[in-house]
Scaffold this active site. Structure first.
Site, PDB file in Angstrom:
ATOM      1  CG  HIS A 130      -1.580  -6.797   1.640  1.00 43.94           C
ATOM      2  ND1 HIS A 130      -2.601  -5.879   1.576  1.00 43.94           N
ATOM      3  CD2 HIS A 130      -0.917  -6.542   2.793  1.00 43.94           C
ATOM      4  CE1 HIS A 130      -2.547  -5.102   2.648  1.00 43.94           C
ATOM      5  NE2 HIS A 130      -1.542  -5.483   3.407  1.00 43.94           N
ATOM      6  CG  ASP A 207       1.131  -5.753  -3.673  1.00 42.95           C
ATOM      7  OD1 ASP A 207       1.933  -4.832  -3.394  1.00 42.95           O
ATOM      8  OD2 ASP A 207       0.358  -6.259  -2.835  1.00 42.95           O
ATOM      9  CD  GLN A 210       6.114  -4.955   2.576  1.00 41.93           C
ATOM     10  OE1 GLN A 210       7.225  -4.480   2.822  1.00 41.93           O
ATOM     11  NE2 GLN A 210       5.054  -4.659   3.310  1.00 41.93           N
ATOM     12  CE  LYS A 233       3.184  -1.079   2.728  1.00 40.83           C
ATOM     13  NZ  LYS A 233       2.908  -1.365   4.141  1.00 40.83           N
ATOM     14  CB  CYS A 373      -3.286  -7.230   5.404  1.00 41.93           C
ATOM     15  SG  CYS A 373      -3.754  -5.832   6.415  1.00 41.93           S
TER      16      CYS A 373
HETATM   17  N1  7TS Z   1       0.642  -5.104  -0.543  1.00 36.55           N
HETATM   18  C1  7TS Z   1       1.566  -5.554   0.313  1.00 36.55           C
HETATM   19  C2  7TS Z   1       2.447  -6.701  -0.072  1.00 36.55           C
HETATM   20  C3  7TS Z   1       1.691  -4.936   1.563  1.00 36.55           C
HETATM   21  O1  7TS Z   1       2.616  -5.397   2.408  1.00 36.55           O
HETATM   22  C4  7TS Z   1       0.851  -3.869   1.898  1.00 36.55           C
HETATM   23  C5  7TS Z   1       0.896  -3.220   3.245  1.00 36.55           C
HETATM   24  C6  7TS Z   1      -0.064  -3.423   0.942  1.00 36.55           C
HETATM   25  C7  7TS Z   1      -0.146  -4.072  -0.252  1.00 36.55           C
HETATM   26  C8  7TS Z   1      -0.960  -2.267   1.195  1.00 36.55           C
HETATM   27  O2  7TS Z   1      -0.238  -1.098   1.306  1.00 36.55           O
HETATM   28  P1  7TS Z   1      -0.997   0.243   1.684  1.00 36.55           P
HETATM   29  O3  7TS Z   1       0.080   1.277   1.721  1.00 36.55           O
HETATM   30  O4  7TS Z   1      -1.985   0.475   0.604  1.00 36.55           O
HETATM   31  O5  7TS Z   1      -1.637   0.016   2.999  1.00 36.55           O
HETATM   32  N2  7TS Z   1       1.373  -4.062   4.252  1.00 36.55           N
HETATM   33  C9  7TS Z   1       1.375  -3.792   5.563  1.00 36.55           C
HETATM   34  C10 7TS Z   1       1.978  -4.649   6.475  1.00 36.55           C
HETATM   35  O6  7TS Z   1       2.559  -5.673   6.146  1.00 36.55           O
HETATM   36  N3  7TS Z   1       1.825  -4.159   7.707  1.00 36.55           N
HETATM   37  O7  7TS Z   1       1.132  -3.013   7.620  1.00 36.55           O
HETATM   38  C11 7TS Z   1       0.842  -2.784   6.289  1.00 36.55           C
END
Ligand code: 7TS
Length: 415
Positions: A130, A207, A210, A233, A373
């Site tokens: 990501h 990371d 997910q 999430k 992303c």
């Molecule tokens: N890593 C992964 C694998 C992700 O899917 C996301 C967010 C992040 C990091 C970043 O998370 P955040 O909470 O810091 O923004 N992914 C997504 C997505 O797939 N659609 O919207 C956000």
């Protein structure tokens, strides 16, 4: 074959906990399939937030008054709860609250990377990272003169482990790897990668954005040096996430942000740092959000992370089965029958992903369209955008059927 979703969990009663699922658009009940972006919030978490502001609200660690003491205890205990949830035996000292996975990634990149990396060093990532890790380490590498390398993703959506073994050498200082891909749904063998990293005295950052919402996680079993996640999430509020880090590493690193809360003693000349985890939590922290995140993981544990994983896998398998009915649909990631996270990215020959998501919106079906992303991964696959349906514990097969019907209508519309 997919397991019937009702076998392990009582979905109707879970759905009752999520008031937003009753919303209707244009007379249609919402079908929320954008859970990889953010999950919905159950009453148990909403009530915790309301209760906090009704009964407890105060700043932490600053007042001796009753409210401040109550808020401080609840906020501190939330760290213990999250540490327990992820199997961190060091408790709160190994659990830093951040805004989200992105901030956790930046914390380590700045606090560890800026001082540890130098020319000749290498940071190894994967082609399915990501942007939160990819861009962060890319920029820290530019500033330190380190080099970034990417473990190849094969045609089936898996990491090429032979390539990983070639890339990871004694020059590697850090491996930053996504546990579950938010685009492919692939579950990466992070324990194996941790072993390879440690054989070369490198660190591994996982990371977990997910994976944390969707499967049982034991950071010590993985032997992750760092593990990052986002509360929003995993049925928690926005504005709160976390970073697990091994205590000796967190003790050795410089702070990421400076200011109040994170200090022990300050003079006009210098300052010393507070104990863990507060050393990394500068300023007034996300107190209510942290306490609500603890309520969120209580909620998930009540259902059981194994059950959540099984349900999601079953829904993803069902979606794959339904997509197989159509010649003009390409799905990405591991094939049907193979384990994956609860999401499916797909593409229609006839309808652009953005048009498709707009049409699905007319049916009150929420999916995401775009590069999610993971722009370099989309470049590699050779598409600019995909549509993605991502599931959570409250989703049903009937909702997937609704999405498939809506896709069929979109197909007719675009001929
Ligand atoms: N890593 C992964 C694998 C992700 O899917 C996301 C967010 C992040 C990091 C970043 O998370 P955040 O909470 O810091 O923004 N992914 C997504 C997505 O797939 N659609 O919207 C956000």
């Amino acid at each position: 074959m997919a397991t019937p979703e009702s076998q392990h969990v009582d979905i109707p009663s879970i759905r009752d906990d999520f008031p937003i699922l009753d919303r209707e658009f244009g007379g249609e009940q919402i079908v929320y399939l954008d859970n990889a972006a953010t999950t919905q919030t159950p009453d148990q978490v909403i009530d915790t937030i309301a209760e906090y502001y009704r009964q407890t609200n105060a700043n932490v660690h600053r007042g001796l008054h009753q409210l401040s003491q109550e808020a401080s205890v609840a906020y501190e205990e939330a760290h213990d709860r999250l540490a327990e949830f992820f199997g961190a035996s060091g408790g709160r000292e190994e659990m830093i609250f951040t805004r989200n996975t992105t901030e956790s990634e930046n914390l380590v990149a700045y606090a560890w990377g800026l001082s540890e990396l130098e020319p000749g060093d290498e940071v190894v990532m994967t082609e399915m990272e990501h942007h939160s890790s990819l861009v962060t380490w890319q920029q820290i590498a530019k500033r330190t003169g380190a080099e970034v390398k990417y473990i190849r993703v094969d045609e089936d959506g898996y990491l090429d482990l032979e390539h990983a073994k070639e890339l990871i050498t004694d020059d590697t200082q850090m491996i930053s790897v996504v546990h579950v891909s938010n685009t492919l749904g692939t579950i990466n063998p992070v324990g194996t990668l941790a072993e390879i990293a440690h054989d070369h005295d490198a660190l591994i950052f996982v990371d977990g954005a997910q994976s944390a919402p969707n499967m049982p996680i034991d950071v010590e079993e993985i032997d992750a040096d760092f593990f990052a996640f986002s509360g929003h999430k995993m049925v928690g509020p926005t504005g709160i996430g976390g970073l697990y880090g091994k205590k000796h590493l967190l003790e050795g690193m410089e702070p990421f942000l400076y200011g109040g809360e994170m200090i022990s003693r300050v003079t006009y000349e210098d300052a010393t740092w507070n104990e863990l985890p507060w050393k990394y939590e500068a300023g007034t922290p996300p107190i209510c959000q942290g306490i609500a995140l603890a309520a969120a993981v209580d909620y998930l544990d009540e259902i059981g992370m194994e059950n959540i994983h099984r349900h999601e896998d079953a829904l993803a398998q069902y979606a794959l089965e339904r997509f197989e009915e159509f010649d003009d649909v390409t799905v990405y990631g591991p094939a049907a029958g193979k384990q994956r996270g609860g999401l499916v990215a797909f593409d229609l020959d006839t309808v652009h992903a953005h048009d498709l998501s707009e049409i699905l919106n007319d049916y009150a079906v929420a999916v995401r369209a775009g590069h999610h992303c993971t722009q370099p991964l989309h470049d590699k696959i050779g598409v600019t955008a995909t549509a993605r349906a991502s599931f959570y514990i409250y989703n049903t097969r009937a909702e997937i059927d609704t999405m498939i019907e809506a896709i069929d209508d979109a197909r007719q519309l675009f001929g």
